[in-house]
Design a protein around this motif. Sequence first.
Motif, PDB file in Angstrom:
ATOM      1  N   GLY A  93       0.813  -1.213   0.000  1.00  0.00           N
ATOM      2  CA  GLY A  93       0.000   0.000   0.000  1.00  0.00           C
ATOM      3  C   GLY A  93       0.839   1.251   0.000  1.00  0.00           C
ATOM      4  N   ILE A  94       0.276   2.280  -0.616  1.00  0.00           N
ATOM      5  CA  ILE A  94       0.991   3.549  -0.722  1.00  0.00           C
ATOM      6  C   ILE A  94       0.782   4.384   0.539  1.00  0.00           C
ATOM      7  N   VAL A  95       1.716   5.276   0.772  1.00  0.00           N
ATOM      8  CA  VAL A  95       1.628   6.276   1.830  1.00  0.00           C
ATOM      9  C   VAL A  95       2.119   7.592   1.237  1.00  0.00           C
ATOM     10  N   ASP A  96       1.784   8.671   1.866  1.00  0.00           N
ATOM     11  CA  ASP A  96       2.273   9.972   1.428  1.00  0.00           C
ATOM     12  C   ASP A  96       3.783   9.989   1.585  1.00  0.00           C
ATOM     13  N   SER A  97       4.483  10.460   0.585  1.00  0.00           N
ATOM     14  CA  SER A  97       5.955  10.466   0.634  1.00  0.00           C
ATOM     15  C   SER A  97       6.510  11.371   1.726  1.00  0.00           C
ATOM     16  N   LYS A  98       5.710  12.282   2.229  1.00  0.00           N
ATOM     17  CA  LYS A  98       6.147  13.184   3.298  1.00  0.00           C
ATOM     18  C   LYS A  98       5.723  12.667   4.679  1.00  0.00           C
ATOM     19  N   SER A  99       5.294  11.415   4.739  1.00  0.00           N
ATOM     20  CA  SER A  99       4.822  10.839   6.003  1.00  0.00           C
ATOM     21  C   SER A  99       5.920  10.832   7.055  1.00  0.00           C
ATOM     22  N   ASP A 100       5.539  11.160   8.274  1.00  0.00           N
ATOM     23  CA  ASP A 100       6.486  11.056   9.383  1.00  0.00           C
ATOM     24  C   ASP A 100       6.511   9.615   9.880  1.00  0.00           C
ATOM     25  N   PHE A 101       7.424   9.331  10.797  1.00  0.00           N
ATOM     26  CA  PHE A 101       7.602   7.963  11.281  1.00  0.00           C
ATOM     27  C   PHE A 101       6.315   7.412  11.891  1.00  0.00           C
ATOM     28  N   THR A 102       5.584   8.221  12.645  1.00  0.00           N
ATOM     29  CA  THR A 102       4.350   7.766  13.288  1.00  0.00           C
ATOM     30  C   THR A 102       3.338   7.287  12.260  1.00  0.00           C
ATOM     31  N   THR A 103       3.227   7.989  11.146  1.00  0.00           N
ATOM     32  CA  THR A 103       2.298   7.604  10.082  1.00  0.00           C
ATOM     33  C   THR A 103       2.745   6.307   9.418  1.00  0.00           C
ATOM     34  N   VAL A 104       4.046   6.172   9.170  1.00  0.00           N
ATOM     35  CA  VAL A 104       4.576   4.947   8.564  1.00  0.00           C
ATOM     36  C   VAL A 104       4.343   3.769   9.505  1.00  0.00           C
ATOM     37  N   ARG A 105       4.615   3.957  10.780  1.00  0.00           N
ATOM     38  CA  ARG A 105       4.406   2.896  11.780  1.00  0.00           C
ATOM     39  C   ARG A 105       2.945   2.464  11.799  1.00  0.00           C
ATOM     40  N   LYS A 106       2.025   3.409  11.753  1.00  0.00           N
ATOM     41  CA  LYS A 106       0.591   3.091  11.750  1.00  0.00           C
ATOM     42  C   LYS A 106       0.228   2.261  10.520  1.00  0.00           C
ATOM     43  N   LYS A 107       0.768   2.604   9.368  1.00  0.00           N
ATOM     44  CA  LYS A 107       0.496   1.840   8.145  1.00  0.00           C
ATOM     45  C   LYS A 107       1.020   0.419   8.283  1.00  0.00           C
ATOM     46  N   VAL A 108       2.210   0.254   8.849  1.00  0.00           N
ATOM     47  CA  VAL A 108       2.769  -1.086   9.074  1.00  0.00           C
ATOM     48  C   VAL A 108       1.848  -1.890   9.983  1.00  0.00           C
ATOM     49  N   LEU A 109       1.365  -1.269  11.056  1.00  0.00           N
ATOM     50  CA  LEU A 109       0.461  -1.971  11.976  1.00  0.00           C
ATOM     51  C   LEU A 109      -0.853  -2.333  11.286  1.00  0.00           C
ATOM     52  N   ASP A 110      -1.351  -1.457  10.419  1.00  0.00           N
ATOM     53  CA  ASP A 110      -2.567  -1.761   9.652  1.00  0.00           C
ATOM     54  C   ASP A 110      -2.337  -2.987   8.758  1.00  0.00           C
ATOM     55  N   ILE A 111      -1.188  -3.041   8.119  1.00  0.00           N
ATOM     56  CA  ILE A 111      -0.851  -4.173   7.235  1.00  0.00           C
ATOM     57  C   ILE A 111      -0.775  -5.465   8.045  1.00  0.00           C
ATOM     58  N   LEU A 112      -0.136  -5.418   9.192  1.00  0.00           N
ATOM     59  CA  LEU A 112       0.004  -6.619  10.021  1.00  0.00           C
ATOM     60  C   LEU A 112      -1.315  -7.106  10.609  1.00  0.00           C
ATOM     61  N   SER A 113      -2.275  -6.209  10.736  1.00  0.00           N
ATOM     62  CA  SER A 113      -3.563  -6.611  11.312  1.00  0.00           C
ATOM     63  C   SER A 113      -4.457  -7.324  10.297  1.00  0.00           C
ATOM     64  N   ARG A 114      -4.085  -7.299   9.026  1.00  0.00           N
ATOM     65  CA  ARG A 114      -4.889  -7.961   7.983  1.00  0.00           C
ATOM     66  C   ARG A 114      -4.784  -9.453   8.064  1.00  0.00           C
TER      67      ARG A 114
END
Length: 114
Positions: A93-114
């Motif tokens: 999944g894509i994320v905004d290229s200007k994402s801070d670490f907290t946003t990237v971490r949240k996306k990783v957790l979303d992926i792992l919850s699938r």
Amino acid sequence: MSKFKLAKNDLAWIGLGSFSTKDYQIDVHYNMGQKERAEPRDGIVRPYSFRVWTKGDDADLVHVLDFELAYSDSEVVSAAIGEMLRTSHVNYGIVDSKSDFTTVRKKVLDILSR
């Protein structure tokens, strides 16, 4: 990164820390390989990696999820969370290229919850 470049310290990565979920222990690495050290041109740079382990006495590494920035003509054109699986690549999944670490971490957790 600039301090390590100046010191000519050729580390591959630095551990930033760990966190856990109900099912996983996750180690976060700040990547400092050749692509991450170079001036961005074309290609993929992986600033962060999330090494995902099962919990328990016999923990297994089950994922290495990367925050990936895609460059073209020295400009970021996209960002995603992806993983290399043997000789193929999976984009989760894509994320905004200007994402801070907290946003990237949240996306990783979303992926792992699938």
